[in-house]
Write an enzyme that holds these catalytic residues in place. Structure first.
Site, PDB file in Angstrom:
ATOM      1  N   ASP A 118     -62.184  40.678  83.055  1.00  0.00           N
ATOM      2  CA  ASP A 118     -61.670  42.055  82.952  1.00  0.00           C
ATOM      3  C   ASP A 118     -62.054  42.777  84.250  1.00  0.00           C
ATOM      4  O   ASP A 118     -62.566  43.880  84.253  1.00  0.00           O
ATOM      5  CB  ASP A 118     -62.287  42.735  81.727  1.00  0.00           C
ATOM      6  CG  ASP A 118     -61.614  44.071  81.417  1.00  0.00           C
ATOM      7  OD1 ASP A 118     -60.486  44.310  81.890  1.00  0.00           O
ATOM      8  OD2 ASP A 118     -62.232  44.878  80.698  1.00  0.00           O
ATOM      9  N   HIS A 165     -57.706  44.339  88.829  1.00  0.00           N
ATOM     10  CA  HIS A 165     -56.404  44.086  88.229  1.00  0.00           C
ATOM     11  C   HIS A 165     -55.290  43.910  89.260  1.00  0.00           C
ATOM     12  O   HIS A 165     -54.129  43.790  88.902  1.00  0.00           O
ATOM     13  CB  HIS A 165     -56.045  45.205  87.245  1.00  0.00           C
ATOM     14  CG  HIS A 165     -56.903  45.185  86.007  1.00  0.00           C
ATOM     15  ND1 HIS A 165     -58.277  45.129  86.074  1.00  0.00           N
ATOM     16  CD2 HIS A 165     -56.590  45.181  84.691  1.00  0.00           C
ATOM     17  CE1 HIS A 165     -58.763  45.111  84.836  1.00  0.00           C
ATOM     18  NE2 HIS A 165     -57.759  45.150  83.982  1.00  0.00           N
ATOM     19  N   HIS A 173     -58.469  40.117  79.643  1.00  0.00           N
ATOM     20  CA  HIS A 173     -58.051  41.439  79.190  1.00  0.00           C
ATOM     21  C   HIS A 173     -56.888  41.964  80.020  1.00  0.00           C
ATOM     22  O   HIS A 173     -56.669  41.549  81.139  1.00  0.00           O
ATOM     23  CB  HIS A 173     -59.203  42.442  79.231  1.00  0.00           C
ATOM     24  CG  HIS A 173     -58.944  43.647  78.388  1.00  0.00           C
ATOM     25  ND1 HIS A 173     -59.107  44.940  78.833  1.00  0.00           N
ATOM     26  CD2 HIS A 173     -58.470  43.741  77.108  1.00  0.00           C
ATOM     27  CE1 HIS A 173     -58.781  45.770  77.855  1.00  0.00           C
ATOM     28  NE2 HIS A 173     -58.390  45.076  76.806  1.00  0.00           N
ATOM     29  N   SER A 202     -67.716  46.178  76.720  1.00  0.00           N
ATOM     30  CA  SER A 202     -67.526  44.780  76.304  1.00  0.00           C
ATOM     31  C   SER A 202     -68.854  44.034  76.263  1.00  0.00           C
ATOM     32  O   SER A 202     -69.023  43.111  75.457  1.00  0.00           O
ATOM     33  CB  SER A 202     -66.530  44.067  77.216  1.00  0.00           C
ATOM     34  OG  SER A 202     -66.927  44.176  78.572  1.00  0.00           O
TER      35      SER A 202
END
Ligand code: MG
Length: 207
Positions: free
Chosen positions: A136, A139, A164, A47
């Site tokens: 990102d 998570h 993301h 990215s």
């Protein structure tokens, strides 16, 4: 995005699909507010090539923040574990050498500034308002909550927040980026959704 850079980005290691990388680049290319870009969770640099290219074209810089030890899902026994990323000397995951090579080979060392550290630790001391924030990172629930509460307030009016791995349907993937970042942002009334591409969401700050 120039074809050679785009092809290079697509061939780097990572989990960002090409269509989402294109959208990330395009969104970052039409920013109208001054300020730097910052991404939380650089991993091997994919990215950062897309966002760094947009930054380069606009005379901005991209801060690429990562502890480079991998998120929960990158550790041994988890879905996104890549054993060759283990540093044999420490026994720990280390994505920094690959990240550096990727940014070097992309020709982006003059615009992509790596920050190696824990997201919250850096955020606590970060005072520069951001034009663009890409989350990102970790998570899990707590990392997603932390990235929301620590980083999202730092985005300027009319700046963008890209998230993301947003999966509204639990059967598509883990929920924390959706439940702990995307939903609170939308419910705050401070953001409007500009683009949805795959699991990528791009919001613009309206207040
Ligand atoms: Mg991701």
């Amino acid at each position: 995005m120039k074809a050679d850079r785009r092809e290079y980005a697509q061939n780097t290691r990572g989990f960002l699909p090409p269509d989402e990388g294109d959208v990330l680049y395009e969104a970052a290319s039409r920013l109208e507010v001054q300020g730097p870009l910052l991404e939380v969770g650089s991993y091997c640099g994919k990215s950062a090539v897309y966002l760094g290219t947009a930054a380069e074209e606009q005379g901005r810089i991209l801060y690429a923040l990562d502890h480079h030890r991998g998120s929960e899902e990158n550790q041994a026994g988890w879905e996104h574990h890549e054993p060759d990323l283990i540093d044999s000397a420490t026994g720990k995951l280390d994505t920094l050498p690959i990240f550096r090579r990727v940014i070097h080979d992309a020709g982006l060392e003059h615009v992509v500034v790596a920050i190696v550290g824990d997201s919250v630790n850096v955020a606590k001391h970060w005072e520069t308002p951001l034009a663009f924030l890409f989350i990102d990172g970790g998570h899990g629930v707590q990392p997603a909550r932390d990235d929301y509460s620590w980083w999202v307030p730092k985005v300027k009016q009319d700046g963008f927040l890209a998230i993301h791995d947003v999966f509204p349907d639990p059967k598509d993937g883990g929920r924390p980026p959706y439940e702990c970042i995307y939903l609170p942002a939308m419910q705050s009334g401070n953001w409007v959704e500009e683009i949805a591409q795959g699991s990528l969401r791009i919001l613009r700050r309206i207040s």
